[in-house]
Design a protein around this motif. Sequence first.
Motif, PDB file in Angstrom:
ATOM      1  N   SER A  21      -9.620  11.871   2.304  1.00  0.00           N
ATOM      2  CA  SER A  21      -9.028  10.207   2.586  1.00  0.00           C
ATOM      3  C   SER A  21      -8.941   9.442   1.586  1.00  0.00           C
ATOM      4  O   SER A  21      -9.741   9.320   0.511  1.00  0.00           O
ATOM      5  CB  SER A  21      -9.787   9.588   3.613  1.00  0.00           C
ATOM      6  N   CYS A  22      -7.702   8.402   1.551  1.00  0.00           N
ATOM      7  CA  CYS A  22      -7.518   7.375   0.454  1.00  0.00           C
ATOM      8  C   CYS A  22      -7.624   6.206   1.158  1.00  0.00           C
ATOM      9  O   CYS A  22      -6.696   6.212   1.985  1.00  0.00           O
ATOM     10  CB  CYS A  22      -6.667   7.861  -0.621  1.00  0.00           C
ATOM     11  N   HIS A  23      -7.916   5.052   0.713  1.00  0.00           N
ATOM     12  CA  HIS A  23      -7.723   3.916   1.381  1.00  0.00           C
ATOM     13  C   HIS A  23      -7.502   2.832   0.204  1.00  0.00           C
ATOM     14  O   HIS A  23      -8.409   2.807  -0.797  1.00  0.00           O
ATOM     15  CB  HIS A  23      -8.900   3.321   1.976  1.00  0.00           C
ATOM     16  N   ALA A  24      -6.575   2.174   0.159  1.00  0.00           N
ATOM     17  CA  ALA A  24      -6.012   1.277  -0.876  1.00  0.00           C
ATOM     18  C   ALA A  24      -5.855  -0.136  -0.195  1.00  0.00           C
ATOM     19  O   ALA A  24      -5.680  -0.454   1.059  1.00  0.00           O
ATOM     20  CB  ALA A  24      -4.549   1.457  -1.344  1.00  0.00           C
ATOM     21  N   SER A  25      -6.560  -1.292  -1.022  1.00  0.00           N
ATOM     22  CA  SER A  25      -6.468  -2.441  -0.080  1.00  0.00           C
ATOM     23  C   SER A  25      -6.582  -3.499  -1.439  1.00  0.00           C
ATOM     24  O   SER A  25      -6.457  -3.207  -2.661  1.00  0.00           O
ATOM     25  CB  SER A  25      -8.255  -2.509   0.215  1.00  0.00           C
ATOM     26  N   GLY A  26      -6.638  -4.756  -0.948  1.00  0.00           N
ATOM     27  CA  GLY A  26      -6.188  -5.628  -1.765  1.00  0.00           C
ATOM     28  C   GLY A  26      -4.839  -6.484  -2.077  1.00  0.00           C
ATOM     29  O   GLY A  26      -4.192  -6.383  -0.864  1.00  0.00           O
ATOM     30  N   ARG A  27      -4.335  -6.717  -3.237  1.00  0.00           N
ATOM     31  CA  ARG A  27      -2.792  -7.265  -3.178  1.00  0.00           C
ATOM     32  C   ARG A  27      -1.747  -6.171  -3.058  1.00  0.00           C
ATOM     33  O   ARG A  27      -1.354  -6.007  -4.097  1.00  0.00           O
ATOM     34  CB  ARG A  27      -2.779  -8.214  -4.393  1.00  0.00           C
ATOM     35  N   LEU A  28      -1.350  -5.909  -1.952  1.00  0.00           N
ATOM     36  CA  LEU A  28      -0.601  -4.733  -1.490  1.00  0.00           C
ATOM     37  C   LEU A  28       0.531  -5.458  -0.640  1.00  0.00           C
ATOM     38  O   LEU A  28       0.334  -5.932   0.277  1.00  0.00           O
ATOM     39  CB  LEU A  28      -1.320  -3.746  -0.833  1.00  0.00           C
ATOM     40  N   TRP A  29       1.692  -5.326  -1.115  1.00  0.00           N
ATOM     41  CA  TRP A  29       2.715  -5.830  -0.359  1.00  0.00           C
ATOM     42  C   TRP A  29       4.236  -4.778  -0.548  1.00  0.00           C
ATOM     43  O   TRP A  29       5.228  -4.970   0.091  1.00  0.00           O
ATOM     44  CB  TRP A  29       3.202  -7.301  -0.654  1.00  0.00           C
ATOM     45  N   ASP A  30       4.235  -4.199  -1.694  1.00  0.00           N
ATOM     46  CA  ASP A  30       5.741  -3.420  -1.978  1.00  0.00           C
ATOM     47  C   ASP A  30       5.094  -2.110  -2.309  1.00  0.00           C
ATOM     48  O   ASP A  30       5.669  -1.643  -3.388  1.00  0.00           O
ATOM     49  CB  ASP A  30       6.257  -4.134  -2.878  1.00  0.00           C
ATOM     50  N   SER A  94      -7.992  12.886  -7.144  1.00  0.00           N
ATOM     51  CA  SER A  94      -7.907  11.438  -7.415  1.00  0.00           C
ATOM     52  C   SER A  94      -6.526  10.740  -6.601  1.00  0.00           C
ATOM     53  O   SER A  94      -5.575  11.439  -6.664  1.00  0.00           O
ATOM     54  CB  SER A  94      -7.708  10.985  -8.788  1.00  0.00           C
ATOM     55  N   CYS A  95      -6.733   9.608  -6.069  1.00  0.00           N
ATOM     56  CA  CYS A  95      -5.501   9.173  -5.215  1.00  0.00           C
ATOM     57  C   CYS A  95      -5.088   7.917  -6.086  1.00  0.00           C
ATOM     58  O   CYS A  95      -5.495   7.314  -7.078  1.00  0.00           O
ATOM     59  CB  CYS A  95      -6.296   8.508  -3.870  1.00  0.00           C
ATOM     60  N   TYR A 104      -2.414   2.490  -9.809  1.00  0.00           N
ATOM     61  CA  TYR A 104      -3.502   2.080  -9.451  1.00  0.00           C
ATOM     62  C   TYR A 104      -4.435   3.591  -9.118  1.00  0.00           C
ATOM     63  O   TYR A 104      -3.850   4.365  -8.062  1.00  0.00           O
ATOM     64  CB  TYR A 104      -3.765   1.274  -8.228  1.00  0.00           C
ATOM     65  N   TRP A 105      -5.538   3.588  -9.614  1.00  0.00           N
ATOM     66  CA  TRP A 105      -6.296   4.975  -9.563  1.00  0.00           C
ATOM     67  C   TRP A 105      -7.693   4.609  -8.745  1.00  0.00           C
ATOM     68  O   TRP A 105      -8.354   3.586  -9.019  1.00  0.00           O
ATOM     69  CB  TRP A 105      -6.340   5.628 -10.816  1.00  0.00           C
ATOM     70  N   GLY A 106      -8.098   5.568  -8.161  1.00  0.00           N
ATOM     71  CA  GLY A 106      -9.442   5.737  -7.429  1.00  0.00           C
ATOM     72  C   GLY A 106     -10.306   6.423  -8.523  1.00  0.00           C
ATOM     73  O   GLY A 106      -9.794   6.968  -9.575  1.00  0.00           O
ATOM     74  N   GLN A 107     -11.723   6.369  -8.077  1.00  0.00           N
ATOM     75  CA  GLN A 107     -12.591   6.830  -8.934  1.00  0.00           C
ATOM     76  C   GLN A 107     -12.435   8.532  -8.830  1.00  0.00           C
ATOM     77  O   GLN A 107     -12.909   9.283  -9.616  1.00  0.00           O
ATOM     78  CB  GLN A 107     -13.878   6.616  -8.699  1.00  0.00           C
ATOM     79  N   GLY A 108     -11.993   9.056  -7.468  1.00  0.00           N
ATOM     80  CA  GLY A 108     -11.856  10.326  -7.308  1.00  0.00           C
ATOM     81  C   GLY A 108     -13.045  10.964  -6.564  1.00  0.00           C
ATOM     82  O   GLY A 108     -14.153  10.437  -6.415  1.00  0.00           O
ATOM     83  N   THR A 109     -13.029  12.201  -5.940  1.00  0.00           N
ATOM     84  CA  THR A 109     -13.743  12.657  -4.970  1.00  0.00           C
ATOM     85  C   THR A 109     -13.708  14.267  -5.533  1.00  0.00           C
ATOM     86  O   THR A 109     -12.674  14.988  -5.583  1.00  0.00           O
ATOM     87  CB  THR A 109     -13.531  12.499  -3.581  1.00  0.00           C
ATOM     88  N   GLN A 110     -14.912  14.747  -5.680  1.00  0.00           N
ATOM     89  CA  GLN A 110     -15.083  16.200  -6.125  1.00  0.00           C
ATOM     90  C   GLN A 110     -14.864  17.342  -5.280  1.00  0.00           C
ATOM     91  O   GLN A 110     -15.637  17.174  -4.056  1.00  0.00           O
ATOM     92  CB  GLN A 110     -16.597  16.281  -6.955  1.00  0.00           C
TER      93      GLN A 110
END
Length: 115
Positions: A21-30, A94-95, A104-110
């Motif tokens: 699963s990947c979840h993006a948050s913050g200043r997202l609009w486009d 990584s997402c 924008y990248w996440g830290q990743g999951t092994q």
Amino acid sequence: QVQVEESGGGLVQPGGSLRLSCHASGRLWDVGSMGWHRQAPGKQRELVASVISGGRTNYADSVKGRFTVSRDNDDYKLYLQMDNLIPEDTALYSCAVFQRGRLYWGQGTQVVVSS
């Protein structure tokens, strides 16, 4: 500011399944595309699967028929269902979220596939 967080990795036996699963948050609009990448030790990072805003999906040849990517646009979530896993799928997953010319990248999951 955009934050990306992945979860769901772990150790699984060959032939097993995992759901990332990947979840993006913050200043997202486009948000344009969202995708999963992976990097195995000693190898370059590669695109595994992605979904563009219109819903079209794209897969690496090595995972076609085994992995399924899906996206929840309302909550900026991305999922990767991985079935029939093989040792060659072992990597850091990584997402990545693409918005207005920036990635924008996440830290990743092994993910480790081993008996």
